[in-house]
Scaffold this active site. Structure first.
Site, PDB file in Angstrom:
ATOM      1  N   SER A 105       0.971  -1.239   0.021  1.00 27.87           N
ATOM      2  CA  SER A 105       0.067  -0.026  -0.169  1.00 27.87           C
ATOM      3  C   SER A 105       0.839   1.244   0.278  1.00 27.87           C
ATOM      4  CB  SER A 105      -1.078   0.200   1.402  1.00 27.87           C
ATOM      5  OG  SER A 105      -1.798  -1.075   1.315  1.00 27.87           O
ATOM      6  N   GLU A 109       0.360  -3.043  14.076  1.00 25.35           N
ATOM      7  CA  GLU A 109      -0.673  -3.038  12.916  1.00 25.35           C
ATOM      8  C   GLU A 109      -2.175  -3.145  13.288  1.00 25.35           C
ATOM      9  OE1 GLU A 109      -0.017  -5.655   9.550  1.00 25.35           O
ATOM     10  OE2 GLU A 109      -1.295  -4.313   8.429  1.00 25.35           O
TER      11      GLU A 109
HETATM   12  C1  LIG Z   1      -0.372  -9.584   8.084  1.00 24.36           C
HETATM   13  C2  LIG Z   1      -0.056 -10.330   9.349  1.00 24.36           C
HETATM   14  C3  LIG Z   1      -0.407  -9.905  10.375  1.00 24.36           C
HETATM   15  C4  LIG Z   1      -0.027 -10.402  11.667  1.00 24.36           C
HETATM   16  N1  LIG Z   1      -0.456  -9.580  12.883  1.00 24.36           N
HETATM   17  C5  LIG Z   1      -0.312 -10.369  14.089  1.00 24.36           C
HETATM   18  C6  LIG Z   1      -0.405 -10.015  15.296  1.00 24.36           C
HETATM   19  O1  LIG Z   1      -0.900  -8.845  15.276  1.00 24.36           O
HETATM   20  N2  LIG Z   1      -0.204 -10.600  16.403  1.00 24.36           N
HETATM   21  C7  LIG Z   1       0.418 -11.787  16.316  1.00 24.36           C
HETATM   22  O2  LIG Z   1       0.579 -12.298  17.357  1.00 24.36           O
HETATM   23  N3  LIG Z   1       0.818 -12.243  15.062  1.00 24.36           N
HETATM   24  C8  LIG Z   1       0.661 -11.557  13.999  1.00 24.36           C
HETATM   25  N4  LIG Z   1       0.837 -12.142  12.866  1.00 24.36           N
HETATM   26  C9  LIG Z   1       1.695 -13.604  12.882  1.00 24.36           C
HETATM   27  C10 LIG Z   1       0.625 -14.585  13.130  1.00 24.36           C
HETATM   28  O3  LIG Z   1       0.500 -14.915  14.589  1.00 24.36           O
HETATM   29  C11 LIG Z   1       1.109 -15.814  12.862  1.00 24.36           C
HETATM   30  O4  LIG Z   1       2.516 -16.003  13.546  1.00 24.36           O
HETATM   31  C12 LIG Z   1       1.811 -16.007  11.486  1.00 24.36           C
HETATM   32  O5  LIG Z   1       0.397 -15.731  10.592  1.00 24.36           O
HETATM   33  C13 LIG Z   1       1.922 -17.583  11.131  1.00 24.36           C
HETATM   34  O6  LIG Z   1       3.255 -17.267  11.179  1.00 24.36           O
HETATM   35  P1  LIG Z   1       3.833 -18.731  11.484  1.00 24.36           P
HETATM   36  O7  LIG Z   1       2.875 -19.896  11.389  1.00 24.36           O
HETATM   37  O8  LIG Z   1       4.964 -18.675  10.257  1.00 24.36           O
HETATM   38  O9  LIG Z   1       4.769 -18.410  12.963  1.00 24.36           O
HETATM   39  P2  LIG Z   1       4.526 -19.091  14.064  1.00 24.36           P
HETATM   40  O10 LIG Z   1       4.844 -20.811  13.956  1.00 24.36           O
HETATM   41  O11 LIG Z   1       2.992 -18.811  14.533  1.00 24.36           O
HETATM   42  O12 LIG Z   1       5.781 -18.532  14.809  1.00 24.36           O
HETATM   43  C14 LIG Z   1       7.104 -18.500  14.678  1.00 24.36           C
HETATM   44  C15 LIG Z   1       7.955 -18.219  15.757  1.00 24.36           C
HETATM   45  O13 LIG Z   1       7.424 -16.709  16.012  1.00 24.36           O
HETATM   46  C16 LIG Z   1       7.009 -16.749  17.257  1.00 24.36           C
HETATM   47  N5  LIG Z   1       5.937 -15.944  17.383  1.00 24.36           N
HETATM   48  C17 LIG Z   1       4.734 -15.803  16.786  1.00 24.36           C
HETATM   49  N6  LIG Z   1       3.970 -14.958  17.290  1.00 24.36           N
HETATM   50  C18 LIG Z   1       4.440 -14.247  18.417  1.00 24.36           C
HETATM   51  C19 LIG Z   1       4.060 -13.624  19.414  1.00 24.36           C
HETATM   52  N7  LIG Z   1       2.740 -12.966  19.260  1.00 24.36           N
HETATM   53  N8  LIG Z   1       4.823 -13.419  20.304  1.00 24.36           N
HETATM   54  C20 LIG Z   1       5.988 -13.904  20.400  1.00 24.36           C
HETATM   55  N9  LIG Z   1       6.438 -14.745  19.387  1.00 24.36           N
HETATM   56  C21 LIG Z   1       5.577 -15.070  18.442  1.00 24.36           C
HETATM   57  C22 LIG Z   1       6.829 -18.307  17.643  1.00 24.36           C
HETATM   58  O14 LIG Z   1       6.675 -18.482  18.969  1.00 24.36           O
HETATM   59  C23 LIG Z   1       7.654 -18.926  16.769  1.00 24.36           C
HETATM   60  O15 LIG Z   1       8.999 -19.177  17.440  1.00 24.36           O
HETATM   61  C24 LIG Z   1       0.604 -11.621  11.705  1.00 24.36           C
HETATM   62  C25 LIG Z   1       0.883 -12.412  10.379  1.00 24.36           C
HETATM   63  C26 LIG Z   1       0.536 -11.636   9.114  1.00 24.36           C
HETATM   64  C27 LIG Z   1       0.707 -12.394   7.878  1.00 24.36           C
HETATM   65  C1  LIG Z   2      -6.003  -3.863   0.539  1.00 24.41           C
HETATM   66  C2  LIG Z   2      -4.689  -4.714   1.172  1.00 24.41           C
HETATM   67  C3  LIG Z   2      -3.739  -3.760   1.374  1.00 24.41           C
HETATM   68  C4  LIG Z   2      -2.359  -4.546   1.637  1.00 24.41           C
HETATM   69  N1  LIG Z   2      -1.480  -3.829   2.132  1.00 24.41           N
HETATM   70  C5  LIG Z   2      -0.153  -4.174   2.481  1.00 24.41           C
HETATM   71  C6  LIG Z   2       1.061  -3.517   2.505  1.00 24.41           C
HETATM   72  O1  LIG Z   2       0.961  -2.330   2.638  1.00 24.41           O
HETATM   73  N2  LIG Z   2       1.905  -4.244   2.882  1.00 24.41           N
HETATM   74  C7  LIG Z   2       2.148  -5.528   2.845  1.00 24.41           C
HETATM   75  O2  LIG Z   2       3.299  -6.187   2.937  1.00 24.41           O
HETATM   76  N3  LIG Z   2       1.137  -6.397   2.641  1.00 24.41           N
HETATM   77  C8  LIG Z   2      -0.145  -5.709   2.305  1.00 24.41           C
HETATM   78  N4  LIG Z   2      -1.067  -6.291   2.127  1.00 24.41           N
HETATM   79  C9  LIG Z   2      -1.105  -8.135   2.020  1.00 24.41           C
HETATM   80  C10 LIG Z   2      -1.854  -8.696   2.855  1.00 24.41           C
HETATM   81  O3  LIG Z   2      -1.098  -8.564   4.238  1.00 24.41           O
HETATM   82  C11 LIG Z   2      -2.031 -10.226   2.604  1.00 24.41           C
HETATM   83  O4  LIG Z   2      -2.766 -10.254   1.478  1.00 24.41           O
HETATM   84  C12 LIG Z   2      -2.641 -11.065   3.686  1.00 24.41           C
HETATM   85  O5  LIG Z   2      -1.772 -11.230   4.646  1.00 24.41           O
HETATM   86  C13 LIG Z   2      -3.129 -12.394   2.930  1.00 24.41           C
HETATM   87  O6  LIG Z   2      -1.888 -13.032   2.298  1.00 24.41           O
HETATM   88  P1  LIG Z   2      -2.339 -13.638   0.771  1.00 24.41           P
HETATM   89  O7  LIG Z   2      -2.824 -12.620  -0.042  1.00 24.41           O
HETATM   90  O8  LIG Z   2      -0.925 -14.043   0.245  1.00 24.41           O
HETATM   91  O9  LIG Z   2      -3.303 -14.757   0.821  1.00 24.41           O
HETATM   92  P2  LIG Z   2      -2.880 -16.295   1.459  1.00 24.41           P
HETATM   93  O10 LIG Z   2      -2.217 -16.241   2.573  1.00 24.41           O
HETATM   94  O11 LIG Z   2      -2.818 -16.922   0.141  1.00 24.41           O
HETATM   95  O12 LIG Z   2      -4.415 -16.739   1.724  1.00 24.41           O
HETATM   96  C14 LIG Z   2      -5.409 -17.133   1.026  1.00 24.41           C
HETATM   97  C15 LIG Z   2      -6.540 -17.721   2.018  1.00 24.41           C
HETATM   98  O13 LIG Z   2      -5.991 -18.731   2.539  1.00 24.41           O
HETATM   99  C16 LIG Z   2      -6.383 -18.513   4.128  1.00 24.41           C
HETATM  100  N5  LIG Z   2      -5.375 -19.112   4.866  1.00 24.41           N
HETATM  101  C17 LIG Z   2      -3.938 -18.982   4.660  1.00 24.41           C
HETATM  102  N6  LIG Z   2      -3.199 -19.746   5.748  1.00 24.41           N
HETATM  103  C18 LIG Z   2      -4.405 -20.104   6.477  1.00 24.41           C
HETATM  104  C19 LIG Z   2      -4.148 -20.957   7.801  1.00 24.41           C
HETATM  105  N7  LIG Z   2      -3.067 -21.453   8.290  1.00 24.41           N
HETATM  106  N8  LIG Z   2      -5.375 -21.254   8.218  1.00 24.41           N
HETATM  107  C20 LIG Z   2      -6.632 -21.076   7.829  1.00 24.41           C
HETATM  108  N9  LIG Z   2      -6.550 -20.457   6.660  1.00 24.41           N
HETATM  109  C21 LIG Z   2      -5.416 -19.835   6.184  1.00 24.41           C
HETATM  110  C22 LIG Z   2      -6.407 -17.125   4.204  1.00 24.41           C
HETATM  111  O14 LIG Z   2      -7.231 -16.674   5.324  1.00 24.41           O
HETATM  112  C23 LIG Z   2      -7.338 -16.677   2.902  1.00 24.41           C
HETATM  113  O15 LIG Z   2      -8.417 -16.880   3.134  1.00 24.41           O
HETATM  114  C24 LIG Z   2      -2.613  -6.048   1.590  1.00 24.41           C
HETATM  115  C25 LIG Z   2      -3.422  -6.569   1.607  1.00 24.41           C
HETATM  116  C26 LIG Z   2      -4.717  -5.903   0.813  1.00 24.41           C
HETATM  117  C27 LIG Z   2      -5.881  -6.754   0.396  1.00 24.41           C
END
Ligand SMILES: Cc1cc2nc3c(=O)[nH]c(=O)nc-3n(C[C@H](O)[C@H](O)[C@H](O)COP(=O)(O)OP(=O)(O)OC[C@H]3O[C@@H](n4cnc5c(N)ncnc54)[C@H](O)[C@@H]3O)c2cc1C
Ligand SMILES: Cc1cc2nc3c(=O)[nH]c(=O)nc-3n(C[C@H](O)[C@H](O)[C@H](O)COP(=O)(O)OP(=O)(O)OC[C@H]3O[C@@H](n4cnc5c(N)ncnc54)[C@H](O)[C@@H]3O)c2cc1C
Lengths: 401, 371
Positions: free
Chosen positions: A158, A241
């Site tokens: 974005s 965020e």
């Molecule tokens: C766009 C976006 C927004 C997200 N916003 C958040 C958010 O607001 N809050 C949030 O908790 N996660 C957020 N996540 C991360 C989310 O919790 C998951 O960790 C992620 O989507 C899946 O990552 P993973 O399974 O690869 O990592 P995981 O297997 O879930 O984690 C990988 C490593 O990171 C560590 N880790 C993951 N989350 C945390 C945490 N909250 N505190 C400390 N260590 C951590 C785990 O212990 C592990 O060692 C966001 C992810 C995305 C893509």
């Molecule tokens: C309007 C907009 C603005 C954005 N702006 C930014 C930006 O400024 N910077 C940036 O870095 N990114 C940005 N993003 C990206 C955004 O963070 C990703 O689109 C989002 O995290 C989802 O990733 P993806 O599009 O690859 O979908 P995918 O990860 O491919 O997801 C596809 C579907 O699978 C589901 N899914 C995936 N993993 C799991 C799971 N473990 N369990 C259950 N369901 C699952 C998802 O919920 C979704 O329904 C933006 C996206 C939008 C739409």
């Protein structure tokens, strides 16, 4: 607990509201500017008077205000129709990340410019192969003397097209498990080798972009956190965020719903008198008020030094689907004319139709509904993750479909 | 009892699907959505050559005299391909109105040309925001002249004639109004689905004749809408099926965290919910088309049930298809949004969900009072 202002808070509110009354631009010359220019003019005016990013330390351009004062300020400012979204990512997410991870020189160099709106930042996280699974990102950075050389592609960035700087997560080591091989940098968006291509959205607008990196050089001094610590730094950004996006989504709120329901009739009576309509409005109000007070409660926790936690995920998880449901229902109330998007003819100048088309994006941006629900289940409630095939093995051995 | 389509009808479905796959690929929808055109005129021509516009028009008026079962099949396929055509306006609504309410001369004048597709017709009902209130219509007829404004009118820019709901001193009427005349102005109106043109139509002393030369019984108009509700339900079902297919295909192919996203229960359950809603909508649409074909007095209940189920299934499938696609689903370039636009557009035509929920319960109450 007290939902009313203390005398001190009331004084602060009075100060904020009278400053706004005198300084909020409403003139035609201002309105004639592009939204980005409006945002910059307004941000700078606030900054010069000490009303920008008020929670930040004075050294960084703020006034060290308390979390409650920030709420009061936001409430007062939101009474004016002023553009702010351009700075949401920079001030809401990247500012706190810089505060936590950047060097003192970089903080002093960048934070005031971020607060004043003179420099805009974007977030280069998502990639074609790594959205929800952010840690699957493939953009590479390779060490070359004091520099790193970046090659790869980001997507959905974005505001990349109007940003001066960006924060980027890249893979610095593909031979270790995925979360361990990432590093985090800030980069100059005008650097050679950075190419930005707009993506047209479902709404017809182009707010996000593809960003390509071809041999882009960044200095090692632009790294935040250690090499391999990029995931932790990213989490700081992502957690903020949540706090920054929260649950407030444009103008799709109960007051708009009430106003539509007052204007439209059902069987010769205002829709406001219809029991089914009232029930829907009540449900939305429960969600709105619940989110608002949840926000206040977590601000109180923040003001006592807590970090924004995973419980903030609730805001977007409730708010984005609500925006979709409410705009859909309000179009239903309008009947056939609910389809009209023309600003001059549509009820409420077409904002309901725009909200319905924009809502799917909000359910995805910043972590999808499903990821938000997983965060609550796993990080708040402590439920186990679903079986994973990508853990504990080198990144370059993870199945990719 | 028999709950299936006949072999010939199944054959028609295959033929219709094959035809639309070839002649109405998503690129054709996109061309109209993106461009200045309000429809795909060449596709309309081909659809007319297939005889689809003639399906239920009696043979005496140049039609094929087939049943609503055949038309329902075509409607579903039209929805499946999100065809950028004025089919619902011209076939489910206007042709039906002329057939039901027209006198002999009117039927002879218009039905053969509607059957052949050389003429497109539409229906103009709404005048302002909110539910349509027949007793409050402001479009007035006096003598042979009609005045008032209808907005939005679907497909008016490509229609030759409109059936306009109006009032005169005698009461409610359906007036037949050719649109290419001095007293009519048709102004484009932007909607969120530009793959179907919409207009604001102003009548200023336009030449009009009353269908059937008599006032319209509101129940007869509602019955016309019941028929359209059933056919729109089939069309929406087609949209919902495409959305589900797209979501399923994507869920199998997109990987996150080392697995296909379709292996996550959040996605699985979402797709299962789509399937459940689509199946309920399909079965209710069967009931609807059965009631419509046989002129059953259960039609009001069956039509309302079919419409409510189809609105719910199609909007859910369209919204969650986008969600399943993540960021890709939110782009203009992916096709997911076609189904969102069209599903919502059809949900707003002829009365939205709450209107039909209301009618559904009224029909139920009437039925139990009669029992
Ligand atoms: C766009 C976006 C927004 C997200 N916003 C958040 C958010 O607001 N809050 C949030 O908790 N996660 C957020 N996540 C991360 C989310 O919790 C998951 O960790 C992620 O989507 C899946 O990552 P993973 O399974 O690869 O990592 P995981 O297997 O879930 O984690 C990988 C490593 O990171 C560590 N880790 C993951 N989350 C945390 C945490 N909250 N505190 C400390 N260590 C951590 C785990 O212990 C592990 O060692 C966001 C992810 C995305 C893509
Ligand atoms: C309007 C907009 C603005 C954005 N702006 C930014 C930006 O400024 N910077 C940036 O870095 N990114 C940005 N993003 C990206 C955004 O963070 C990703 O689109 C989002 O995290 C989802 O990733 P993806 O599009 O690859 O979908 P995918 O990860 O491919 O997801 C596809 C579907 O699978 C589901 N899914 C995936 N993993 C799991 C799971 N473990 N369990 C259950 N369901 C699952 C998802 O919920 C979704 O329904 C933006 C996206 C939008 C739409």
């Amino acid at each position: 607990m007290d939902f009313n202002d203390t005398p001190e808070e009331a004084r602060f509110r009075e100060e904020a509201s009278s400053w706004l009354a005198e300084n909020a631009p409403t003139d035609d010359a201002f309105r004639a500017l592009s939204p980005l220019e409006q945002a910059k003019v307004w941000q700078k005016r606030k900054y010069d008077a000490g009303w920008a990013c008020i929670g930040w330390a004075p050294d960084f351009g703020g006034r060290g205000a308390s979390a409650i004062e920030e709420v009061i300020w936001r409430q007062e400012e939101s009474q004016y129709d002023l553009p702010a979204n351009f700075f949401l990512i920079g001030q809401g997410m990247i500012g706190p990340t810089l505060m936590a991870w950047a060097s003192d020189e970089d903080k002093a160099r960048f934070l005031p410019q971020l607060a004043s709106g003179e420099e805009v930042w974007c977030q280069l996280f998502s990639e074609p192969a790594g959205g929800s699974d952010l840690a699957a990102l493939r953009t590479r950075a390779e060490r070359d003397g004091d520099d790193w050389v970046i090659n790869g592609q980001k997507i959905w960035t974005s505001g990349a097209h109007y940003s001066d700087y960006g924060v980027i997560v890249v893979r610095t080591d593909p031979t270790v498990p995925k979360h361990k091989g990432l590093s985090y940098f800030y980069i100059d968006m005008k650097a050679p080798g950075v190419e930005i291509k707009p993506i047209k959205q479902l709404t017809g607008d182009s707010d996000f972009n593809e960003v390509y990196f071809t041999d882009v050089r960044v200095s090692d001094s632009q790294r935040l956190g250690e090499v391999g610590q990029g995931w932790q730094v990213s989490l700081t950004t992502l957690m903020n965020e949540r706090a920054a996006i929260g649950g407030s989504f444009g103008q799709m709120d109960v007051s708009l719903a009430m106003s539509v329901a007052a204007e439209v009739e059902i069987d010769g009576r205002p829709a406001m008198e219809d029991a089914a309509v009232r029930a829907r409005i009540a449900d939305w109000y429960v969600q709105e008020a619940g989110l608002k007070y949840t926000g206040y409660r977590s601000l109180t926790a923040l003001s006592r030094g807590a970090l924004p936690g995973p419980e903030n995920s609730i805001g977007k998880l409730v708010g984005a689907p609500k925006m979709q449901a409410m705009s859909s229902y309000l179009m239903d109330l309008l009947g056939a004319s609910g389809a009209i998007a023309d600003e001059a003819l549509a009820a409420k100048a077409g904002i309901i139709q725009r909200a319905y088309m924009g809502a799917p994006g909000l359910r995805i941006a910043g972590g999808t509904d499903e990821i938000m629900a997983n965060i609550i289940a796993e990080r708040v409630l402590g439920l186990p993750q679903e079986p994973r095939l990508d853990k504990g093995i080198p990144f370059n051995e993870v199945p990719t479909g | 009892m028999n709950f299936e389509f006949s072999d010939e009808q199944q054959l028609l479905r295959e033929q219709a699907r094959g035809f639309l796959t070839e002649h109405c690929p998503t690129s054709a929808v996109r061309a109209v959505l993106d461009g200045d055109q309000d429809w795909d005129a060449a596709l309309w021509q081909k659809v007319a050559e297939m005889g689809w516009t003639a399906t239920v028009i009696p043979e005496a008026y140049g039609g094929l005299g087939l049943s609503y079962y055949e038309l329902a099949i075509i409607a579903e396929e039209m929805g499946r391909s999100a065809a950028p055509l004025p089919f619902s306006s011209s076939v489910y609504l206007a042709s039906e109105a002329i057939q039901r309410f027209g006198n002999e001369a009117q039927k002879s004048a218009w039905l053969p040309r509607l059957a052949s597709g050389e003429c497109v017709a539409t229906v103009a009902m709404a005048e302002r925001a909110g539910r349509l209130a027949l007793e409050q219509l402001e479009t007035r007829r006096g003598g042979s002249q009609l005045s008032g404004t209808k907005v939005p009118v679907a497909d008016a820019s490509v229609a030759e004639v409109a059936v306009v709901l109006a009032r005169s001193d005698a009461g409610l009427e359906a007036c037949l109004v050719p649109l290419q005349q001095a007293g009519v102005s048709v102004e484009p109106v932007l909607t969120f689905d530009t793959s179907r043109g919409h207009s604001s139509v102003t009548f200023d002393g336009a030449e009009a004749e009353v269908l059937g030369e008599t006032t319209l019984n509101p129940e007869d108009w509602e019955s016309l809408l019941d028929g359209a509700a059933v056919l729109l339900a089939w069309e929406q079902l087609g949209l919902a099926e495409t959305a589900l297919t797209q979501a399923r295909d994507y869920a199998l192919q997109r990987f996150a965290f080392g697995r296909a996203i379709g292996s996550y229960q959040a996605i699985k359950h979402k797709l299962a919910n789509m399937y459940v809603k689509n199946t309920l909508a399909r079965s209710n649409a069967y009931y609807g088309v059965w009631a419509l074909s046989g002129g059953s007095d259960e039609l009001p209940l069956a039509a309302a049930t079919a419409r409510v189920a189809a609105i719910q299934a199609s909007t859910y499938a369209a919204e969650e298809n986008i969600q399943t696609h993540g960021g890709m689903g939110f782009t203009w370039e992916f096709d997911c949004h076609f189904y969102l636009r069209r599903a919502k557009l059809l949900s707003l035509a002829i009365g939205s969900e709450a209107v039909w929920q209301d009618r559904l319960v009224s029909a139920l109450a009437a039925q139990s009072a009669a029992a």
